[in-house]
Scaffold this motif. Structure first.
Motif, PDB file in Angstrom:
ATOM      1  N   UNK A 425      58.457  10.052  13.474  1.00 14.46           N
ATOM      2  CA  UNK A 425      58.178  11.477  13.250  1.00 14.46           C
ATOM      3  C   UNK A 425      57.095  11.979  14.209  1.00 14.46           C
ATOM      4  N   UNK A 426      56.057  11.170  14.392  1.00 13.34           N
ATOM      5  CA  UNK A 426      54.987  11.537  15.324  1.00 13.34           C
ATOM      6  C   UNK A 426      55.531  11.624  16.752  1.00 13.34           C
ATOM      7  N   UNK A 427      56.293  10.596  17.169  1.00  9.19           N
ATOM      8  CA  UNK A 427      56.821  10.560  18.540  1.00  9.19           C
ATOM      9  C   UNK A 427      57.771  11.723  18.803  1.00  9.19           C
ATOM     10  N   UNK A 428      58.448  12.170  17.766  1.00  8.13           N
ATOM     11  CA  UNK A 428      59.395  13.265  17.923  1.00  8.13           C
ATOM     12  C   UNK A 428      58.702  14.628  17.979  1.00  8.13           C
ATOM     13  N   UNK A 429      57.440  14.694  17.498  1.00 10.49           N
ATOM     14  CA  UNK A 429      56.773  15.991  17.389  1.00 10.49           C
ATOM     15  C   UNK A 429      55.757  16.252  18.502  1.00 10.49           C
ATOM     16  N   UNK A 430      55.210  15.189  19.107  1.00  7.17           N
ATOM     17  CA  UNK A 430      54.170  15.385  20.120  1.00  7.17           C
ATOM     18  C   UNK A 430      54.772  15.940  21.411  1.00  7.17           C
ATOM     19  N   UNK A 431      53.939  16.566  22.266  1.00  7.48           N
ATOM     20  CA  UNK A 431      54.452  17.070  23.558  1.00  7.48           C
ATOM     21  C   UNK A 431      55.079  15.944  24.368  1.00  7.48           C
ATOM     22  N   UNK A 432      56.113  16.270  25.123  1.00  8.59           N
ATOM     23  CA  UNK A 432      56.828  15.245  25.886  1.00  8.59           C
ATOM     24  C   UNK A 432      55.928  14.564  26.929  1.00  8.59           C
ATOM     25  N   UNK A 433      54.893  15.271  27.389  1.00  6.00           N
ATOM     26  CA  UNK A 433      53.947  14.656  28.316  1.00  6.00           C
ATOM     27  C   UNK A 433      53.273  13.435  27.695  1.00  6.00           C
ATOM     28  N   UNK A 434      53.095  13.509  26.374  1.00 11.04           N
ATOM     29  CA  UNK A 434      52.365  12.461  25.665  1.00 11.04           C
ATOM     30  C   UNK A 434      53.147  11.160  25.598  1.00 11.04           C
TER      31      UNK A 434
END
Length: 527
Positions: A425-434
Motif C-alpha cells: 500500500x505504501x509503495x503504491x501511494x508514494x511518488x514514483x520518484x521515491x
C-alpha cells in the motif's frame, strides 16, 4: 436494489472469479492480437508461459491457505512454504523468458525488508546468473549497428564476457592501435520482446490485483514500462556517463569510464576498460590494501551528493556495477552501467532532505509531516522503517545512536512478510520518484552490510551535511534581496559548523576510548 453479486453464494462467486482469470489467461492470445501488442508466435508463447506461471501461483496461495486463520502458527508456516514455491516458479519464468523478466526479478531481489525474504533470497541468483547470448549473435548486433565487422575493428575480442546482465553483456576488446575497451552489446532479441513483455506484466499484475485486492504491485509494472525503454537506449546511457563524470568531477576518487562514440549506437556501448574488484569483494580489498571503511565512506558521500544535492541519481549500484581500485592517489570508486538514472524534482528532493533530517534527529512530528507530504498517511511509522531499515524503536530513539544487530535485521525480515499488504500500500501511494530511490537505498545498504559499515555515524554525518547544503541552496535560490541571502548563507554555514563540531567530538571520543581500552588491556601470556 437487486444485485446478482449479493445473491450468489460465496463458493459460486469464487468459481466465477477464478474461472474468469483462467478465461483471461486462455483467451490472452485474442486480447494481445486485437490490441497494439504486435503479437508474434514467440510473443504468444512468452505470454502464455507467464500467464500459466502466475495462474499457478494464484491457485497455490488460495488453495494452500484456505480455511486457515491468518496469524496462526500453521498459517504462517504454510504461507512461508507457498512464498518459497511461488518465488521459485517466478524465478524459473525469469530464466526462461529472460530480458525484461530478469530485470524485474533483479529489482525484486534488491527489495530487502520490503518483500518476504523467500522472494528476495530466491531472486538474488538472477544478479549473477543471467543467461548469456552466444558471442556470434552479439557480433551480428555489433556489425548491424556499427557497420563494421568486429575483426576489422579489434585486434582481440574476448569470447567470454566480463559480465552478463538482463539486457546486455560486456566483452573485453583491444583495438588495433592498442586501446583496451569494454564493449557492451545488447542481447539480440531483448528490444523486440520488451514491448510484449511489459504489456504481459501489466496485464497479469492487474489480473492478480483483481483476484487479491490487497495485492498492490501495479507500480512494479508501471515502473518497468517507464524505465525499460530508457535502459535499452545505449546512446542515452553514454550521455549519462558524460553528464555524471562532469557533475561529480570534484570527487577525485570517482572514475566514470570514457565513452568511445565512434563505436557506440543504440544497442552497442563502447567504453574504456577499467580495472577493479567488485565493491562487495572484501578479499580483493584485503589483498590490495584497500580500507573497507574508506570505500563505504566514499560511496556514501557520492550517493548523498547525488540524492540530496544534485537530484540526479544512479539507480543501479549493485556490486557488479561498482568497482574499487587502488591507485597512487588512494582508493578509487569505478561506477559502471549508467542506463538508469532518476532525476528528482526540487520539491521532492527538499522534502526528502527534511524527512531525513527528521529521521536522524528522531523528530517524530517532522517524520509524520514530511512522510505525509510523500502521500504516506497513517502508515508513516512503517514508511520510516522501510526507508531506514531500522525498527520503529530505533527510529524513535535515534537511528544514529545504536548499531544494527542481527536481531533487528531478523525482526525487519519477519515484518516484511507480516506487513506485506501494508508495505505494498505504501509503495503504491508514494511518488514514483521515491520507488527507485528506495531500491537504490536497499542496494547500498546491502553493500554496507557486507563491508560491515552499515549505519555508521559517519554516514549520517555525510547525509546531514548534504541535506543542510541542499536546503540552504534551495532557500538561497528563492531569497529576494542581499540581506535575506546573507542570512541564509550564514545560517547554513552555522548548521554545517555544528555538524563538523559533532563529527570532531565523535572522533575525539572514539580516540580517547581506544587509548583507554589499550591502557587497561591485559596481555595474555602462555602459562
Amino acid at each position: 436494489m437487486f444485485s446478482l453479486r449479493t445473491m450468489l453464494p460465496r463458493k459460486v462467486k469464487q468459481v466465477l472469479k477464478y474461472g474468469t482469470l483462467a478465461g483471461a489467461t486462455l483467451g490472452a492470445g485474442y486480447v494481445v492480437k486485437n490490441n497494439d501488442w504486435e503479437i508474434s508466435t514467440i510473443g504468444a508463447v512468452r505470454f502464455g508461459r507467464a500467464a500459466l506461471t502466475v495462474a499457478r501461483v494464484v491457485v497455490d496461495y488460495k488453495w494452500s491457505l484456505r480455511n486457515l486463520e491468518p496469524g496462526t502458527e500453521q498459517y504462517l508456516k504454510l504461507k512461508s512454504e507457498v512464498h518459497t514455491r511461488s518465488a521459485e516458479h517466478l524465478r524459473n519464468l525469469c530464466f526462461v523468458n529472460g530480458g525484461a523478466f530478469i530485470k524485474v526479478g533483479q529489482h525484486l531481489a534488491t527489495l530487502d525488508y520490503l518483500l518476504p525474504q523467500e522472494y528476495v533470497q530466491t531472486m538474488k541468483v538472477l544478479h549473477s546468473n543471467a543467461p548469456q547470448s552466444p558471442v556470434e549473435d552479439l557480433m551480428k548486433v555489433f556489425e548491424e549497428d556499427i557497420g563494421k565487422k568486429v575483426e576489422d575493428v579489434f585486434e582481440y575480442f574476448s569470447p567470454e564476457p566480463l559480465g552478463t546482465a538482463s539486457l546486455a553483456q560486456v566483452h573485453r576488446a583491444r583495438t588495433k592501435d592498442g586501446r583496451d575497451l569494454a564493449v557492451k552489446i545488447q542481447h539480440p532479441k531483448v528490444k523486440a520482446h520488451s514491448y510484449v513483455d511489459i504489456k504481459t506484466m501489466e496485464f497479469l499484475i492487474r489480473q492478480v490485483h483483481w483476484v487479491f485486492p490487497d495485492f498492490q504491485y501495479v507500480w512494479l509494472a508501471e515502473e518497468t514500462r517507464r524505465n525499460l525503454p530508457k535502459e535499452l537506449d545505449f546512446v542515452r546511457e553514454g550521455e549519462h556517463c558524460e553528464r555524471v563524470a562532469k557533475m561529480f568531477e570534484h570527487f577525485k576518487f570517482l572514475k566514470v569510464p570514457r565513452v568511445h562514440w565512434e563505436l557506440t549506437s543504440g544497442r552497442v556501448l563502447t567504453m574504456e576498460y577499467c580495472e577493479g574488484g567488485q565493491v562487495n569483494d572484501r578479499e580483493y580489498m584485503t589483498r590490495h590494501g584497500i580500507n573497507v571503511n574508506d570505500v563505504a565512506s566514499k560511496l556514501g558521500k557520492l550517493y548523498s551528493e547525488m540524492i540530496f544535492v544534485n537530484g540526479y541519481v544512479h539507480c543501479d549500484p549493485h556490486p557488479g556495477n561498482v568497482l574499487v581500485n587502488k591507485t597512487s592517489a588512494g582508493t578509487q570508486i569505478v561506477l559502471l552501467d549508467h542506463g538508469l538514472y532518476q532525476t528528482l524534482t526540487d520539491d521532492f528532493r527538499i522534502n526528502y532532505c527534511k524527512l531525513w533530517i527528521s529521521l536522524i534527529h528522531a523528530d517524530l512530528k517532522g517524520i509524520e509531516k514530511y512522510s505525509n507530504n510523500l502521500n504516506v498517511g497513517k502508515l508513516y511509522p512503517l514508511f520510516a522503517c522501510m526507508l531506514t531499515a531500522r525498527s520503529w524503536e530505533n527510529v524513535t530513539g535515534g537511528i544514529d545512536k545504536k548499531p544494527v544487530t542481527e536481531a533487528e535485521n531478523q525482526e525487519l525480515s519477519d515484518n516484511a512478510g507480516m506487513y506485506m499488504i501494508q508495505i505494498s500500500e505504501v509503495l503504491n501511494s508514494i511518488p514514483r520518484q521515491m520507488l527507485l530511490i528506495m531500491k537504490t537505498n536497499d542496494v547500498l545498504r546491502g553493500i554496507e552490510s557486507i563491508l560491515h559499515s552499515r549505519a555508521s555515524a559517519s554516514s549520517f554525518i555525510n547525509m546531514s551535511r548534504c541535506c543542510i547544503r541542499a536546503m540552504g541552496q534551495h532557500k538561497l535560490k528563492h531569497s529576494s534581496g542581499f540581506v535575506k541571502a546573507f542570512k541564509t548563507r550564514l545560517y547554513t554555514q552555522w548548521l554545517l559548523l555544528k555538524v563538523d563540531l559533532y563529527s570532531l567530538y565523535l572522533w575525539i571520543s572514539s580516540s580517547y576510548l581506544m587509548k583507554l581500552m589499550k591502557r587497561n588491556s591485559v596481555p595474555v601470556t602462555a602459562s
